[in-house]
Structure formats: structure tokens, C-alpha cells
Motif scaffolding. Structure first.
Motif, short mmCIF file in Angstrom:
data_model
loop_
_atom_site.label_atom_id
_atom_site.label_comp_id
_atom_site.label_asym_id
_atom_site.label_seq_id
_atom_site.Cartn_x
_atom_site.Cartn_y
_atom_site.Cartn_z
N HIS A 182 -29.68 64.86 -31.28
CA HIS A 182 -29.59 66.05 -32.14
C HIS A 182 -28.90 67.14 -31.32
O HIS A 182 -28.82 67.05 -30.10
N SER A 184 -30.04 69.92 -30.85
CA SER A 184 -31.06 70.81 -30.27
C SER A 184 -30.86 70.96 -28.77
O SER A 184 -31.33 71.93 -28.16
N ARG A 208 -27.64 57.98 -33.13
CA ARG A 208 -28.95 57.36 -33.28
C ARG A 208 -28.79 55.90 -33.65
O ARG A 208 -27.76 55.51 -34.19
N GLN A 221 -24.26 67.03 -37.06
CA GLN A 221 -25.38 67.92 -37.36
C GLN A 221 -24.95 69.35 -37.12
O GLN A 221 -24.06 69.63 -36.34
N GLU A 223 -27.34 72.69 -36.13
CA GLU A 223 -28.70 73.18 -35.95
C GLU A 223 -28.66 74.67 -35.67
O GLU A 223 -27.73 75.17 -35.03
#
Ligand code: PHE
Length: 359
Positions: A182, A184, A208, A221, A223
Motif C-alpha cells: 500500500h 501507506s 499484492r 492506490q 492514500e
């Protein structure tokens, strides 16, 4: 059959072949008929081949003489055949050169201008929405420390929750690194670099162990993270509602359902009203029949929550002083909703026929 008979027939045969091959080769209009004419002479059933077989019946004292004559004729035939082949090819080439070779009356072929990939376009749109709300854009490496991907986000070491984000692990300089699962990781990096207040969005590729029509082992993604004093869940809901309505229109509703992520508390999944059956228009039957939201009227689009104090501690922020929220969503998923794409793999096959259909 007498020997004299054989001699007569042999002589007649030689004369026949000699007379025939020149004109037969000359008349052939194309390679195929030339080869057919040659086969009539030199093929297994050809006149010349049969003549050679007749040699056995010719009296011994004349065999040498006839043998030489027949061989000479055979060579002549072969040379004439080769010559005729070359002449045919030449004539064909000349005809080609003489013919008009550009048809100026045909419509031209317009070069197709390239354009941005749907993922890139959606990324730009999302970044625009968040920068308009005051967020900065941050980037980070796709191979990052395990520590940034998991430990600093409050995943206990080797906790089963890391299984949900199985990835590819890399050994670099003894550090435990991996393809980030991710973005993050970028939030961790930014928090280690900066002091609050801070508001960032971090777009990028993530990896993933996932592969089906709605999951790709590599996807994108974006975030978000906002940290300040007195940030509340209401701020989070406000930002996400504004975001969803800018992206899909002012009628779209937003709802949250409690959910678990190790780095937030409380955590939630956010649904938006289904953008295909548009329940706000009040057509209940259409929603009941909607295959995209499966009749619920809602679509899950992101995970979010209030940043867990453990995360603040791990990056050196005072959890008594600061609060914040974070959220994460799949750009591919947004692209699929926006353009009505049913199979995520289409986004990565680079098939121009598909890409051209995306408005
Ligand atoms: N990092 C989470 C994921 O990739 C998404 C998320 C981000 C959830 C921030 C909550 C808060 O699944």
C-alpha cells in the motif's frame, strides 16, 4: 520389338523433344505452366525420361552415340527451363514497375494520436480533487522497507493481518525490503520527515498476491493522511463526502461501516451510492436489478479511519497532542466504476481496441 525398331523410335523421340521444348517453354505465361511443361518432359512420366529408359533396347554399338545425344538434349532442356524461369521473373518485375504503384485516390491513413492511459487520467483527476481540498502530493519508492510497510503502521511482527497483504520480498543491503502493498509507506516517510500539521495524498503502484477479474497483482492506490490538533471523524467524513461528490456528482451519498485496519482506530469502509443504478433517482426496481451493486444501492470504495496512536508513537509524534485521519482507495477500482469496466486485466493488456473506447 527389334533393335532397329528401338533405334527408329529413339531417333524420332529425340527429334520430337527437340522440336517441342522450345515452344512449350516459350508459351508458358507463368511459372506454374512453365513447371507443368517441364514436368511433361523431365517428370517421372515425361517424354525425355521415357526416352532415357528406351536406351536399354538400343543395340550396343549405337548406345554411346545415342546416350551422348540424349544427355546433350537433357542439358539443353534444363538450360532452357532455367532461362525461361528467369525471363518470367524479369517480365513480372517489369510489369510491376511499369504499373502505377501509388493510388493517389485512396483515402490516407491518419496517424492515431496517443493519449493518457485511463489509470493516469483517473489519478490526475483524484489528485486534482484532493489538492483543491488543500492536500499536498507525496511520492515514495515501490520497493520499500518492511518496517515502513508494516511495523511502523502498528502491524505486530508477523501478525496474520500481514497475510492479507502478501507481497514479494527483496533482500537489499541486509535490510528487509519488499514491494510495497500500500502507499501507506509514503505516509510513514512523510511523517518521519515533517511535523504536523500535514495533509498529503500519495498515489502509486502497489503489489499484492491477488489475481482475478477484480484484483491484479500490481495495481494503483491513492492514500490520504491528515494530521493536526483536534482532527475528528467528522472532518474525515466531510473530506470523503466532498471527494465522492466531486468525482461522481452531487447526488452521491456516502456511508461508513466499521472495519479493521491495524493502523487506525476506529476504522471504517466507506460506501458510495451506486453510480450505475443511481438510487437517488428513486427507481427501486432498477436498483433491485442492478448487477454492479447487487441490488444494495451501495458500492464499497475505500478504507479509512482515525490514525492509531501507536502509529504516531512510531514516527515520533505526540499522540496526546495530535489526531489525524487516513484513507486509502484503489485507483483501478475508481477507473472501473467510472468507465464501466468489468475486468481489471483490461487495464493492463494495452489493447488499443479497448483503450480507444474509453472516452
Ligand atoms: N492501507 C489500506 C489498504 O491498502 C487502506 C487504508 C488506508 C485503510 C488508510 C485505512 C486507512 O488496504
Amino acid at each position: 520389338m527389334t533393335d532397329t525398331d528401338a533405334v527408329t523410335r529413339f531417333e524420332a523421340g529425340l527429334a520430337d523433344v527437340r522440336e517441342a521444348f522450345g515452344s512449350a517453354f516459350g508459351e508458358a505465361a507463368d511459372e506454374q505452366s512453365l513447371r507443368a511443361a517441364n514436368a511433361k518432359l523431365t517428370g517421372p512420366e515425361g517424354t525425355l525420361t521415357k526416352l532415357m529408359k528406351l536406351m536399354r533396347e538400343v543395340p550396343g554399338d549405337r548406345r554411346r552415340e545415342f546416350g551422348q545425344a540424349a544427355n546433350a538434349l537433357k542439358e539443353e532442356v534444363a538450360a532452357a527451363f532455367d532461362g525461361a524461369l528467369v525471363a518470367l521473373a524479369q517480365a513480372e518485375r517489369e510489369a510491376e514497375l511499369a504499373a502505377p504503384h501509388i493510388d493517389v485516390s485512396l483515402p490516407g491513413r491518419r496517424p492515431k494520436p496517443g493519449r493518457l492511459h485511463p489509470i493516469t487520467r483517473v489519478t490526475i483527476e483524484l489528485v486534482d480533487i484532493f489538492t483543491a481540498l488543500g492536500f499536498d502530493v507525496a511520492h515514495g519508492p515501490e520497493i520499500d522497507l518492511y518496517e515502513y510497510n508494516f511495523d511502523k503502521l502498528g502491524f505486530p511482527p508477523d501478525h496474520p493481518a500481514t497475510d492479507m497483504q502478501d507481497s514479494f520480498f527483496v533482500k537489499s543491503d541486509g535490510a528487509r525490503s519488499m514491494l510495497r502493498t500500500h502507499t501507506s509507506t509514503i505516509q510513514v516517510r512523510e511523517m518521519l520527515k515533517r511535523k504536523p500539521p500535514l495533509a498529503i495524498v500519495a498515489p502509486g503502484a502497489v503489489y499484492r498476491r491477488d489475481d482475478d477479474i477484480t484484483h491484479s497483482p500490481m495495481f494503483f492506490q491513492i492514500e490520504g493522511l491528515l494530521v493536526d490538533e483536534k482532527v475528528s471523524f467528522a472532518d474525515l467524513k466531510g473530506v470523503l463526502t466532498r471527494f465522492a461528490q466531486r468525482l461522481f456528482g452531487p447526488d452521491v451519498g456516502v456511508r461508513g461501516r466499521p472495519s479493521y485496519f491495524p493502523f487506525v482506530e476506529p476504522g471504517a469502509e466507506i460506501d458510495i451510492s451506486c453510480v450505475f443504478c443511481k438510487p437517488w433517482e428513486g427507481d427501486a426496481a432498477r436498483t433491485a436489478a442492478c448487477r454492479v451493486c447487487k441490488g444494495t444501492g451501495w458500492l464499497e470504495i475505500l478504507g479509512c479511519g482515525m490514525v492509531h496512536p501507536v502509529v504516531f508513537e512510531s514516527v515520533g509524534y505526540d499522540p496526546e497532542k495530535y489526531t489525524g485521519f487516513a484513507f486509502g482507495l484503489g485507483i483501478d477500482r475508481i477507473a472501473m466504476l467510472k468507465y464501466g469496466i468489468s475486468d481489471i486485466r483490461m487495464l493492463y493488456e494495452n489493447d488499443a481496441r479497448f483503450l480507444e473506447q474509453i472516452g
